[in-house]
Design a protein around this motif. Structure first.
Motif, PDB file in Angstrom:
ATOM      1  N   PRO A 426       0.804  -1.239   0.000  1.00 26.30           N
ATOM      2  CA  PRO A 426       0.000   0.000   0.000  1.00 26.30           C
ATOM      3  C   PRO A 426       0.828   1.277   0.000  1.00 26.30           C
ATOM      4  O   PRO A 426       0.541   2.204  -0.756  1.00 26.30           O
ATOM      5  N   ARG A 427       1.860   1.361   0.839  1.00 28.37           N
ATOM      6  CA  ARG A 427       2.626   2.608   0.889  1.00 28.37           C
ATOM      7  C   ARG A 427       3.458   2.805  -0.368  1.00 28.37           C
ATOM      8  O   ARG A 427       3.628   3.930  -0.841  1.00 28.37           O
ATOM      9  N   THR A 428       3.989   1.714  -0.897  1.00 28.69           N
ATOM     10  CA  THR A 428       4.723   1.822  -2.156  1.00 28.69           C
ATOM     11  C   THR A 428       3.816   2.336  -3.263  1.00 28.69           C
ATOM     12  O   THR A 428       4.193   3.222  -4.047  1.00 28.69           O
ATOM     13  N   LEU A 429       2.602   1.800  -3.324  1.00 31.99           N
ATOM     14  CA  LEU A 429       1.631   2.284  -4.309  1.00 31.99           C
ATOM     15  C   LEU A 429       1.357   3.771  -4.110  1.00 31.99           C
ATOM     16  O   LEU A 429       1.211   4.521  -5.077  1.00 31.99           O
ATOM     17  N   ALA A 430       1.292   4.191  -2.851  1.00 35.97           N
ATOM     18  CA  ALA A 430       1.039   5.602  -2.569  1.00 35.97           C
ATOM     19  C   ALA A 430       2.187   6.470  -3.081  1.00 35.97           C
ATOM     20  O   ALA A 430       1.966   7.516  -3.709  1.00 35.97           O
ATOM     21  N   PHE A 431       3.430   6.054  -2.829  1.00 37.26           N
ATOM     22  CA  PHE A 431       4.580   6.838  -3.291  1.00 37.26           C
ATOM     23  C   PHE A 431       4.601   6.936  -4.821  1.00 37.26           C
ATOM     24  O   PHE A 431       4.819   8.013  -5.388  1.00 37.26           O
ATOM     25  N   VAL A 432       4.379   5.803  -5.486  1.00 41.24           N
ATOM     26  CA  VAL A 432       4.380   5.809  -6.950  1.00 41.24           C
ATOM     27  C   VAL A 432       3.243   6.683  -7.470  1.00 41.24           C
ATOM     28  O   VAL A 432       3.423   7.477  -8.412  1.00 41.24           O
ATOM     29  N   THR A 433       2.080   6.588  -6.850  1.00 39.65           N
ATOM     30  CA  THR A 433       0.928   7.378  -7.273  1.00 39.65           C
ATOM     31  C   THR A 433       1.192   8.864  -7.099  1.00 39.65           C
ATOM     32  O   THR A 433       0.828   9.686  -7.957  1.00 39.65           O
ATOM     33  N   LEU A 434       1.835   9.242  -5.986  1.00 41.78           N
ATOM     34  CA  LEU A 434       2.153  10.654  -5.761  1.00 41.78           C
ATOM     35  C   LEU A 434       3.089  11.178  -6.851  1.00 41.78           C
ATOM     36  O   LEU A 434       2.905  12.287  -7.361  1.00 41.78           O
ATOM     37  N   GLY A 435       4.096  10.374  -7.196  1.00 41.48           N
ATOM     38  CA  GLY A 435       4.995  10.800  -8.258  1.00 41.48           C
ATOM     39  C   GLY A 435       4.310  10.858  -9.608  1.00 41.48           C
ATOM     40  O   GLY A 435       4.464  11.837 -10.369  1.00 41.48           O
ATOM     41  N   ALA A 436       3.547   9.821  -9.933  1.00 38.85           N
ATOM     42  CA  ALA A 436       2.888   9.770 -11.241  1.00 38.85           C
ATOM     43  C   ALA A 436       1.834  10.868 -11.369  1.00 38.85           C
ATOM     44  O   ALA A 436       1.670  11.462 -12.450  1.00 38.85           O
ATOM     45  N   ALA A 437       1.113  11.161 -10.277  1.00 39.79           N
ATOM     46  CA  ALA A 437       0.104  12.225 -10.324  1.00 39.79           C
ATOM     47  C   ALA A 437       0.764  13.575 -10.584  1.00 39.79           C
ATOM     48  O   ALA A 437       0.227  14.420 -11.329  1.00 39.79           O
ATOM     49  N   ALA A 438       1.936  13.804  -9.968  1.00 38.76           N
ATOM     50  CA  ALA A 438       2.661  15.048 -10.232  1.00 38.76           C
ATOM     51  C   ALA A 438       3.080  15.125 -11.693  1.00 38.76           C
ATOM     52  O   ALA A 438       3.006  16.190 -12.328  1.00 38.76           O
ATOM     53  N   HIS A 446       1.089  11.981 -20.808  1.00 33.40           N
ATOM     54  CA  HIS A 446       2.039  10.893 -20.531  1.00 33.40           C
ATOM     55  C   HIS A 446       1.270   9.666 -20.034  1.00 33.40           C
ATOM     56  O   HIS A 446       0.913   9.574 -18.856  1.00 33.40           O
ATOM     57  N   GLU A 447       1.014   8.738 -20.918  1.00 32.58           N
ATOM     58  CA  GLU A 447       0.151   7.605 -20.601  1.00 32.58           C
ATOM     59  C   GLU A 447       0.713   6.687 -19.521  1.00 32.58           C
ATOM     60  O   GLU A 447      -0.054   6.186 -18.685  1.00 32.58           O
ATOM     61  N   PRO A 448       2.029   6.390 -19.493  1.00 29.82           N
ATOM     62  CA  PRO A 448       2.523   5.546 -18.400  1.00 29.82           C
ATOM     63  C   PRO A 448       2.233   6.145 -17.020  1.00 29.82           C
ATOM     64  O   PRO A 448       1.911   5.410 -16.082  1.00 29.82           O
ATOM     65  N   SER A 449       2.329   7.478 -16.914  1.00 28.59           N
ATOM     66  CA  SER A 449       2.017   8.111 -15.627  1.00 28.59           C
ATOM     67  C   SER A 449       0.533   7.999 -15.323  1.00 28.59           C
ATOM     68  O   SER A 449       0.136   7.700 -14.181  1.00 28.59           O
TER      69      SER A 449
END
Length: 653
Positions: A426-438, A446-449
């Motif tokens: 869950p926390r890893t998903l949160a970190f990746v999501t925060l970066g991708a959302a930015a 940017h489709e991968p994001s």
């Protein structure tokens, strides 16, 4: 049960040890050790008990206070009046009182009575007190009957008076006042506290005792007479020496009474009151929002990166470096306007080089831990460290003032993002999501994001709905570290992709975790690291700066969405936690040096200043600025700050 209870106490814990054993069993040692670790302050009633706690149980000497057993405050020298009230005339009276049991050594006094009576036939020995209830339950009055049989066989029954009842305090003191010599012939020399002895001394009785721990300390300096244990001749000689010399008997009584002035209940109450005052949190001093000095970050950094740990404020090279701290350090220098642009680029390049070297392209993952000799400790780091690295790369691609560093971060982000599909904690998903959302905000096409945002938010939303209960609005059955990052990620995803459902879930779960981390007094109380992973439960210690930073970050993000005062309130509480608004009233952060302590344990602050804590404080400052600026823009309040990172404080209403 006691240990489970004290683990959940957030308030300063004061533990009183009645007895500290010289040779505890393994289980006794385990329990005492645990209580010592939890205690903010420890009270004992003897110097030897203090020394044993320090030597055997590793209690810090400065938290152990010796406060002698309290005693009543009554006038001196009223034996004649209280003897008359009991029809004892002018007979010399010896007394022992307390719950009867074999540990009292009364048989030794009875064996001494024949010799005493030959010299003083009118002596009366009064044994005051009921038999111990545990003894009654196991064997009835066998011990008392054995004492009576001993008295009968030695021909002293006529000189013994039995007061076989449990007396209230007033009656007990009245009985004690009617004696001349008080006896404590205890055979167990390890007894560290005797309330009966304290009472006798405070009432001005000549005391004859075996040298158990409390007696040695209380009767030292000729306050009483110490005799060897289980020795009837020694007791007989001591009693007769006093009765033969009325002046010496009177002197012993006065010495005891004077010594007892130190232990009377008002003195005891004063000592305990002062101990409590030293244990409780002090009132918080208001702290303005000042940009922390960058010196602390500099001292933890070298040409390799940012070192993990410190002993006090000195970097500890034994533990080397980790990816987690270097990605946080990179995120900080992206926004740290209080240092020169040249220093920002220099430090950012060092941290970026660490991250770049951490990427293991052979397996598609970042390494995390590196020794001081620059050798990696592993081929693959934790999922969380990989997720944080992706987040930091995205933020660097957006925030860093140097175009070349932004391009570097973008390229590496694009390289590693696809590998995050295998990460699912869950926390890893949160970190990746925060970066991708930015990144989606910066690169809408940017489709991968976009795919990473959708994947992360959908899994987090599913976890929240699956795990929620009426009283548990959370993504798992446990709460652990960096908790607000999960709702923060849903809020970021909702903003990036215009999903009101994700926004609502993020706000709801963030409000719940913020409330969960608010003490009854209103201050911030993060979920302690000792309680990470407890199902539907939490423990208050150890509290860590990373948790305060996560709350500030998440509340700043939520505030940008709806401007609710709730987020400002919880964010301010997390900020003030650094400056003493916490369960121990300790100041953790110093803006002048930029240092931050590693957290709060039951005894107060952890004095070490590691990279994670320093970075959490510095990053919290920037989140605090975002909260203040957002509130000011909404309310029209004036804010005094320096946009380019000057040292003037931000003034908030």
């Amino acid at each position: 049960m006691v240990l489970d209870f004290v683990d959940r106490i957030a308030a300063p814990l004061i533990v009183t040890f009645h007895t500290v054993l010289e040779q505890p069993s393994d289980n006794q040692r385990r329990i005492v050790d645990h209580l010592v670790r939890r205690a903010s302050r420890i009270m004992v009633m003897s110097l030897l008990s203090r020394d044993r706690l320090v030597a055997q149980h590793h209690a810090p000497r400065e938290i152990v206070e010796v406060i002698e057993h309290g005693a009543p405050d009554r006038p001196f020298g009223r034996e004649d009046a209280f003897k008359a009230a009991r029809g004892l005339g002018t007979r010399p009276v010896l007394t022992t009182f307390g719950l009867l049991g074999p540990g009292k050594g009364l048989e030794t006094v009875i064996q001494a009575l024949p010799e005493i009576l030959r010299a003083f036939p009118s002596v009366l020995y009064r044994i005051v007190g009921a038999t111990h209830p545990n003894l009654i339950a196991s064997e009835g009055e066998r011990y008392r009957n054995e004492l009576k049989e001993l008295a009968q066989s030695t021909g002293v029954s006529h000189a013994i008076e039995w007061e076989d009842q449990f007396l209230d305090t007033t009656e007990l003191l009245d009985q004690l006042e009617a004696c001349d010599i008080y006896l404590t012939p205890y055979p167990n020399l390890q007894q560290s506290t005797s309330g009966t002895l304290s009472y006798a001394v405070a009432l001005g009785k000549a005391v004859i005792s075996t040298p158990y721990i409390h007696a040695r300390e209380l009767l030292g300096g000729s306050v009483g007479i110490l005799v060897e244990p289980k020795s009837a001749p020694a007791i007989a000689q001591a009693v007769c020496s006093l009765l033969n010399d009325p002046a010496r008997l009177a002197t012993q009584k006065r010495r005891a009474y004077d010594r007892g002035r130190l232990t009377i209940w008002p003195r005891f109450a004063d000592a305990v009151s002062h101990m409590i005052e030293r244990s409780v949190a002090q009132p918080l001093c208001a702290e303005s929002v000042r940009e922390p000095s960058f010196d602390a970050v500099r001292r933890m950094s070298d040409s390799t990166g940012m070192l993990q740990h410190a002993i006090g404020a000195v970097p500890d090279r034994r533990h080397g470096y980790c990816l987690d701290d270097n990605v946080r350090a990179l995120m900080l220098v992206n926004v740290a306007a209080g240092i020169s642009i040249n220093e920002r680029i220099k430090l950012a390049t060092i941290y970026a080089a660490f991250i770049q070297h951490a990427w293991n392209e052979d397996i598609g993952a970042f390494r995390n831990f590196m020794r001081f000799d620059r050798e990696w400790c592993e081929e693959r780091g934790s999922e969380d460290s990989n997720g944080r690295a992706i987040w930091a790369l995205a933020r660097t691609a957006i925030d860093n003032p140097n175009a070349e560093l932004r391009q570097w971060a973008t390229r590496l982000y694009d390289t590693v993002l696809g590998h995050s599909q295998a990460l699912d904690s869950p926390r890893t998903l949160a970190f990746v999501t925060l970066g991708a959302a930015a990144m989606v905000a910066q690169r809408p096409g940017h489709e991968p994001s976009r795919a990473a945002v959708i994947r992360g938010a959908e899994i987090l939303a599913h976890l929240l709905e699956r795990s929620r209960r009426p009283d548990w609005i959370w993504f798992e059955a446990v709460a652990a570290y960096d908790n607000p990052r999960l709702p923060q990620a849903l809020i970021a995803a909702g903003q990036a992709l215009q999903r009101q459902d994700w926004l609502a879930l993020g706000q709801e779960s963030l409000a719940w975790i913020c409330q969960r981390q608010t003490a009854p007094g209103g201050h911030f109380r993060p979920i302690g690291s000792e309680g990470f992973g407890l199902p539907y439960d939490q423990l208050p210690f150890d509290q860590q700066p990373l948790e305060a930073q996560a709350v500030l970050d998440a509340c700043a993000a939520a505030y940008r969405v709806d401007g609710a005062e709730l987020w400002h309130m919880h964010g301010m509480a997390a900020w003030r936690w650094f400056f003493g608004a916490n369960d121990r009233g300790v100041v953790l952060a110093d803006p002048d040096s930029g240092l931050c302590r590693d957290g709060i344990n039951p005894r107060g602050a952890n004095l070490n200043c590691g990279a994670e804590s320093i970075l959490a404080f510095h990053l919290s400052y920037h989140s605090m600025l975002a909260l203040i600026r957002g509130q000011t823009q909404d309310s029209g309040k004036r804010v005094d700050h320096t946009e380019q990172g000057g040292s003037r404080p931000v003034v908030y209403s």
